[in-house]
Motif scaffolding. Sequence first.
Motif, PDB file in Angstrom:
ATOM      1  N   SER A  14       0.913  -1.099   0.068  1.00 33.25           N
ATOM      2  CA  SER A  14      -0.084   0.284  -0.227  1.00 33.25           C
ATOM      3  C   SER A  14       0.446   1.611   0.152  1.00 33.25           C
ATOM      4  CB  SER A  14      -1.141   0.050   1.358  1.00 33.25           C
ATOM      5  OG  SER A  14       0.137  -0.162   2.209  1.00 33.25           O
ATOM      6  N   TYR A  15       0.275   2.631  -0.972  1.00 32.02           N
ATOM      7  CA  TYR A  15       1.039   3.316  -1.107  1.00 32.02           C
ATOM      8  C   TYR A  15       0.712   4.382  -0.606  1.00 32.02           C
ATOM      9  CZ  TYR A  15      -0.592   2.802  -5.617  1.00 32.02           C
ATOM     10  OH  TYR A  15      -1.039   2.702  -6.750  1.00 32.02           O
ATOM     11  N   HIS A  16       0.838   5.876  -0.341  1.00 31.60           N
ATOM     12  CA  HIS A  16       0.515   6.918  -0.210  1.00 31.60           C
ATOM     13  C   HIS A  16       1.537   8.051  -0.544  1.00 31.60           C
ATOM     14  CE1 HIS A  16      -2.669   4.599   2.336  1.00 31.60           C
ATOM     15  NE2 HIS A  16      -1.175   4.868   3.535  1.00 31.60           N
ATOM     16  N   GLY A  17       0.685   9.042  -1.359  1.00 29.30           N
ATOM     17  CA  GLY A  17       1.422  10.192  -1.539  1.00 29.30           C
ATOM     18  C   GLY A  17       1.966  10.116  -2.661  1.00 29.30           C
ATOM     19  N   GLY A  18       1.751   9.283  -3.613  1.00 32.55           N
ATOM     20  CA  GLY A  18       1.753   9.219  -4.914  1.00 32.55           C
ATOM     21  C   GLY A  18       2.473   8.419  -5.756  1.00 32.55           C
ATOM     22  N   HIS A  19       2.411   7.966  -6.968  1.00 31.71           N
ATOM     23  CA  HIS A  19       2.397   6.364  -8.146  1.00 31.71           C
ATOM     24  C   HIS A  19       3.205   5.766  -8.268  1.00 31.71           C
ATOM     25  CE1 HIS A  19       0.643   4.924 -11.732  1.00 31.71           C
ATOM     26  NE2 HIS A  19       1.623   4.499 -11.797  1.00 31.71           N
ATOM     27  N   VAL A  20       2.709   4.399  -8.156  1.00 31.61           N
ATOM     28  CA  VAL A  20       3.377   2.861  -7.450  1.00 31.61           C
ATOM     29  C   VAL A  20       3.121   2.289  -8.867  1.00 31.61           C
ATOM     30  CG1 VAL A  20       4.443   1.649  -6.504  1.00 31.61           C
ATOM     31  CG2 VAL A  20       3.668   3.662  -5.402  1.00 31.61           C
ATOM     32  N   GLY A  21       4.015   1.924  -9.734  1.00 32.26           N
ATOM     33  CA  GLY A  21       3.850   1.284 -10.870  1.00 32.26           C
ATOM     34  C   GLY A  21       4.399   0.033 -10.667  1.00 32.26           C
ATOM     35  N   LEU A  22       3.683  -1.231 -10.827  1.00 33.19           N
ATOM     36  CA  LEU A  22       4.151  -2.858 -10.163  1.00 33.19           C
ATOM     37  C   LEU A  22       4.670  -3.396 -11.641  1.00 33.19           C
ATOM     38  CD1 LEU A  22       4.947  -4.971  -8.236  1.00 33.19           C
ATOM     39  CD2 LEU A  22       2.798  -5.191  -8.930  1.00 33.19           C
ATOM     40  N   THR A  23       5.731  -2.849 -12.147  1.00 31.19           N
ATOM     41  CA  THR A  23       6.512  -3.720 -13.053  1.00 31.19           C
ATOM     42  C   THR A  23       6.825  -5.111 -13.412  1.00 31.19           C
ATOM     43  OG1 THR A  23       9.128  -2.900 -12.961  1.00 31.19           O
ATOM     44  CG2 THR A  23       7.250  -1.832 -13.712  1.00 31.19           C
ATOM     45  N   ARG A  24       7.134  -5.801 -12.118  1.00 27.89           N
ATOM     46  CA  ARG A  24       7.626  -7.351 -12.024  1.00 27.89           C
ATOM     47  C   ARG A  24       7.278  -7.918 -10.673  1.00 27.89           C
ATOM     48  NH1 ARG A  24      12.310  -9.834 -10.386  1.00 27.89           N
ATOM     49  NH2 ARG A  24      12.196 -12.129 -11.026  1.00 27.89           N
ATOM     50  N   LEU A  25       6.444  -8.886 -10.746  1.00 30.11           N
ATOM     51  CA  LEU A  25       5.886  -9.063  -9.520  1.00 30.11           C
ATOM     52  C   LEU A  25       6.308 -11.590  -9.826  1.00 30.11           C
ATOM     53  CD1 LEU A  25       5.130 -10.131  -6.508  1.00 30.11           C
ATOM     54  CD2 LEU A  25       2.489 -10.562  -8.029  1.00 30.11           C
ATOM     55  N   ARG A  26       6.957 -11.689  -8.849  1.00 33.75           N
ATOM     56  CA  ARG A  26       7.215 -13.523  -8.805  1.00 33.75           C
ATOM     57  C   ARG A  26       7.231 -13.770  -7.202  1.00 33.75           C
ATOM     58  NH1 ARG A  26       9.376 -17.231 -11.543  1.00 33.75           N
ATOM     59  NH2 ARG A  26      10.740 -18.927 -10.261  1.00 33.75           N
ATOM     60  N   VAL A  27       6.512 -15.113  -6.921  1.00 26.49           N
ATOM     61  CA  VAL A  27       5.957 -15.576  -5.427  1.00 26.49           C
ATOM     62  C   VAL A  27       6.812 -16.709  -5.472  1.00 26.49           C
ATOM     63  CG1 VAL A  27       4.940 -15.847  -3.787  1.00 26.49           C
ATOM     64  CG2 VAL A  27       4.775 -13.922  -4.669  1.00 26.49           C
ATOM     65  N   ASP A  28       7.331 -16.988  -4.762  1.00 28.02           N
ATOM     66  CA  ASP A  28       7.733 -18.731  -5.151  1.00 28.02           C
ATOM     67  C   ASP A  28       7.762 -19.287  -3.713  1.00 28.02           C
ATOM     68  OD1 ASP A  28       8.027 -21.208  -6.308  1.00 28.02           O
ATOM     69  OD2 ASP A  28      10.184 -20.712  -6.822  1.00 28.02           O
ATOM     70  N   ALA A  29       7.282 -20.653  -3.155  1.00 28.05           N
ATOM     71  CA  ALA A  29       7.440 -20.787  -2.100  1.00 28.05           C
ATOM     72  C   ALA A  29       7.527 -22.511  -2.344  1.00 28.05           C
ATOM     73  CB  ALA A  29       6.033 -20.912  -1.348  1.00 28.05           C
ATOM     74  N   TRP A  30       7.855 -23.808  -1.455  1.00 24.44           N
ATOM     75  CA  TRP A  30       8.221 -25.061  -1.581  1.00 24.44           C
ATOM     76  C   TRP A  30       9.202 -25.622  -0.208  1.00 24.44           C
ATOM     77  CZ3 TRP A  30      11.428 -20.759  -2.987  1.00 24.44           C
ATOM     78  CH2 TRP A  30      12.826 -20.992  -2.805  1.00 24.44           C
ATOM     79  N   VAL A  31       8.525 -26.533   0.154  1.00 19.79           N
ATOM     80  CA  VAL A  31       8.712 -27.728   1.138  1.00 19.79           C
ATOM     81  C   VAL A  31      10.252 -27.881   0.763  1.00 19.79           C
ATOM     82  CG1 VAL A  31       8.320 -29.368   2.762  1.00 19.79           C
ATOM     83  CG2 VAL A  31       5.875 -28.136   1.768  1.00 19.79           C
ATOM     84  N   ASP A  32      10.916 -27.514   1.314  1.00 19.05           N
ATOM     85  CA  ASP A  32      12.461 -28.634   1.643  1.00 19.05           C
ATOM     86  C   ASP A  32      13.174 -29.859   1.258  1.00 19.05           C
ATOM     87  OD1 ASP A  32      15.179 -28.870   1.271  1.00 19.05           O
ATOM     88  OD2 ASP A  32      15.093 -27.593   3.325  1.00 19.05           O
ATOM     89  N   PRO A  33      12.445 -30.348   0.094  1.00 15.25           N
ATOM     90  CA  PRO A  33      12.353 -32.127   0.022  1.00 15.25           C
ATOM     91  C   PRO A  33      14.213 -32.502   0.812  1.00 15.25           C
ATOM     92  CG  PRO A  33      13.672 -30.236  -1.942  1.00 15.25           C
ATOM     93  CD  PRO A  33      13.311 -29.516  -0.858  1.00 15.25           C
ATOM     94  N   ASP A  34      14.932 -31.710   1.214  1.00 14.05           N
ATOM     95  CA  ASP A  34      15.622 -32.578   1.786  1.00 14.05           C
ATOM     96  C   ASP A  34      15.287 -33.020   3.064  1.00 14.05           C
ATOM     97  OD1 ASP A  34      17.644 -32.241  -0.474  1.00 14.05           O
ATOM     98  OD2 ASP A  34      17.832 -30.586  -0.249  1.00 14.05           O
ATOM     99  N   ALA A  35      14.954 -31.836   3.918  1.00 14.93           N
ATOM    100  CA  ALA A  35      14.245 -32.406   5.132  1.00 14.93           C
ATOM    101  C   ALA A  35      13.348 -33.046   4.974  1.00 14.93           C
ATOM    102  CB  ALA A  35      13.106 -30.768   5.709  1.00 14.93           C
TER     103      ALA A  35
END
Length: 270
Positions: free
Chosen positions: A232-253
């Motif tokens: 969230s933001y206040h006081g100006g314009h923000v452009g989101l040019t890239r978003l990458r999310v990752d999540a995984w269970v550690d296979p070695d665990a």
Amino acid sequence: MQRLVTAELDLELAASVDLVFQIATAQPVPLGEEQLTFTQGDRVYTATEIVDQSGSRLHRFLGEPGPLEVRYRATVSGPAAPGRTSDLETITYLRPSRYCQSDEVFAQARRQFRGLSGFELVEAVSSFVAASVTYTPGLSLGTDSAVTTLMTGQGVCRDYAHVVIALLRAMDVPARYAACYAPGLEPMDFHAVAEAFVDGAWYVVDATRLSDRRSLVRIATGRDAADCAFLSYHGGHVGLTRLRVDAWVDPDAGDAASSADDHVALVQIA
């Protein structure tokens, strides 16, 4: 269960702007390691961390015009201990909110789920939303509410969660919104689920049926998506040019779940 989570955001700031991020894991999620950076060329910002009453961690700073890179990485070393729930919280999560207008769906909920209570009610609401809403990325808007989703019959995870929450609150069950990292989610993104308070504990409801609830990692908790936005933001314009999310269970665990989540068993965010 050891899990690894990452988030990468590339932003373009058009002016000096007050930025607030919610992408770090919540307290008291146990972390083996964690790194959160905000960089703009050679400049590295130091954010102020603010922790709300539910344990959500917000990171705030004043960004200057130009490209901004946000990088987050954490290793979750085990399950989080369930927090205590106050009377004030249960009251708050019974009230209508911006995206979960339980007062507007009251008549429908009372008619459709008459005679049900407790876990039977939660399962009935989850099954109804799963059957009546179609997962449609790109078609719902950030301003869509539970009422909108019930009318259109389409949405993404936030919309499913809003409908579940609104219907449960209309049936006098405290319900809240949780933003999470979801290992194995397809398509991968920040994920949203509902939580229902039954018999003194919070249980996860994911009517999308897309996540394995047993491996979820909490980011933020609130009344609805308005409390849990990753930016969230206040006081100006923000452009989101890239978003990458990752999540995984550690296979070695060696502790990955041996079977699929049936979305019927009672599960708490661990």
